[in-house]
Write an enzyme that holds these catalytic residues in place. Structure first.
Site, PDB file in Angstrom:
ATOM      1  N   GLU A  14       0.982 -10.479  53.442  1.00  0.00           N
ATOM      2  CA  GLU A  14      -0.101  -9.508  53.238  1.00  0.00           C
ATOM      3  C   GLU A  14      -0.958  -9.267  54.487  1.00  0.00           C
ATOM      4  O   GLU A  14      -2.175  -9.506  54.463  1.00  0.00           O
ATOM      5  CB  GLU A  14      -0.989  -9.950  52.083  1.00  0.00           C
TER       6      GLU A  14
ATOM      7  N   GLU B 251       5.451 -11.544  45.097  1.00  0.00           N
ATOM      8  CA  GLU B 251       4.344 -12.063  44.283  1.00  0.00           C
ATOM      9  C   GLU B 251       4.021 -11.053  43.194  1.00  0.00           C
ATOM     10  O   GLU B 251       4.065  -9.840  43.422  1.00  0.00           O
ATOM     11  CB  GLU B 251       3.042 -12.256  45.085  1.00  0.00           C
TER      12      GLU B 251
END
Ligand code: FCB
Length: 412
Positions: A166, A328
């Site tokens: 991320e 995720e």
């Protein structure tokens, strides 16, 4: 809330990987050489003054964590290795820490659980943070050194590698919103951090490929969201949603794609943003991010919007031309009264995307365990397995049993 497809069961191909995801700082405990260890000691940084000092004590209890994954019938596990532990001082390598990770990866392999190894999951060695962190002039070179070190020490035990987790979230939280280290608040700084993370990814990608060739499959775990205008007839709402989508979510994957630096495309997906144009939110790209009235939400107030995952998987599978993994997806749900439906709805979206031709190879639920949720501390409960922080005892939640059944039946 199951999105497209309606009632019938949806199945997954035999090679599809069902797994869980974790990150070192959030579960391990015992690392005193990272920026987050130091950050959490500063007053007011973390909710309730929580610290990652012990977390789930997985550094010591990792064997029981592998046993839990086995009991859940998992076929894969995404974990991160702690750079600050492996390289605690500039130029120093802790070989015992590398051996420890070798044992974990070996045990996963023996259990038939394919590891996906993340090199950078938000945290940095303190020595590097002190030199400017991701904005240090030699950040990309140092990160490539670390990738080379990891490939040499662990490369025979893992095929799937994530360089950076991320990058857009790290740049926003650390450099724009000031909520994470190094707690800066500057849009130009955030854009520079984003750029630096891109160069670091490309350098680490090349280092891993040079070391391991096609034996390593390397990608990024992108944080993707769905951005929609609150009022579809408002030009300003539409413009703000478009800008947010382009700059916050699409820019990084598009840049990696342009550099040809990925073997797979990782999607971390949690929620959508319904966006109202707001001058007060100029620094956040004029986006006032809102939850539609009456929408279902998690304990953190994040909207539950499964359709977004299917749409993103289809879109990026088509666009990237490489296999997709959901690296995720999960929900903060302490009483476990939404996680089961959440899992079913999101997995149906994944199965629907596969049925529509998207090459999605696996799904990693965030998370195996309750853990240290960064600036939110220990309050949010993301685990399929509950952790009692007084005793570090683990207990599988009903949603964990449900996920085990889905993985066993390969259908939802
Ligand atoms: C993601 C992070 C992960 C975890 C979840 C809830 O943004 O990658 O570490 O905190 O959110």
């Amino acid at each position: 809330m199951t999105g497209r497809g309606g009632g019938g069961a949806r199945t997954f191909p035999p090679s599809f990987l069902f797994g869980t995801a974790t990150a070192a700082t959030q579960i391990e405990g015992g690392c005193t050489t990272s920026d987050w260890y130091a950050f959490a000691r500063e007053p007011g940084r973390i909710k309730d003054g929580d610290r990652p000092d012990v977390a789930c004590d997985s550094w010591n209890l990792w064997e029981s964590d592998v046993a839990l994954q086995r009991r859940l019938g998992m076929g894969a596990h995404r974990l991160s290795i702690e750079w600050a532990r492996i390289v605690p001082r500039e130029g120093a390598v802790d070989h015992a820490a590398l051996d420890h990770y070798r044992r974990i990866l070996g045990a996963l392999g023996d259990a038939g659980i394919e590891p996906m190894v993340t090199l950078h999951h938000f945290t940095l060695p303190l020595w590097l943070a002190a030199r400017g962190g991701v904005l240090a002039p030699d950040f990309a070179a140092r990160f490539a050194d670390f990738a080379r070190l990891a490939a040499g020490a662990l490369g025979d035990l893992a095929r799937l590698w994530v360089t950076i987790n991320e990058p857009n979230v790290l740049a926003a939280q650390g450099y724009l919103l000031g909520a994470w280290p190094p707690a800066k608040k500057s849009l130009p700084g955030a854009l520079r951090a984003n750029r630096a993370l891109l160069e670091a990814h490309v350098a680490a990608y090349r280092a891993l490929k040079d070391a391991r060739g096609d034996a390593a499959r390397v990608g990024v775990a992108y944080h993707l969201r769905v951005a929609q205008p609150e009022n579809a007839r408002s030009l300003l709402d539409r413009a703000a949603a478009g800008l947010f989508g382009r700059v916050f979510t699409d820019a990084f994957p598009a840049a990696v794609e342009a550099r040809g630096a990925q073997d797979f495309f990782g999607i971390n997906y949690y929620s959508r943003d319904v966006i109202r144009f707001s001058l007060r939110h100029a620094a956040e790209l004029f986006a006032d991010r809102r939850i539609p009235a009456g929408a279902p939400v998690s304990d953190l107030g994040w909207e539950i919007y499964p359709e977004g995952l299917g749409a993103l998987a289809r879109r990026w599978a088509r666009r990237s031309g490489v296999p997709v993994y959901v690296t995720e997806n999960g929900i903060a749900d302490a009483v476990d009264d939404r996680r089961g439906d959440f899992l079913v709805a999101h997995l149906r979206e994944v199965a629907g995307a596969i049925a529509a031709g998207a090459d999605v190879r696996g799904y990693f639920h965030w998370s195996l365990l309750d853990n240290f949720e960064w600036a939110e501390g220990y309050e949010p409960r993301f685990g399929l397995v509950e952790v009692d922080y007084a005793t570090r005892a683990r207990r599988v939640r009903a949603s964990g049993e449900l996920y085990a059944r889905i993985a066993r039946e390969r259908a939802v």
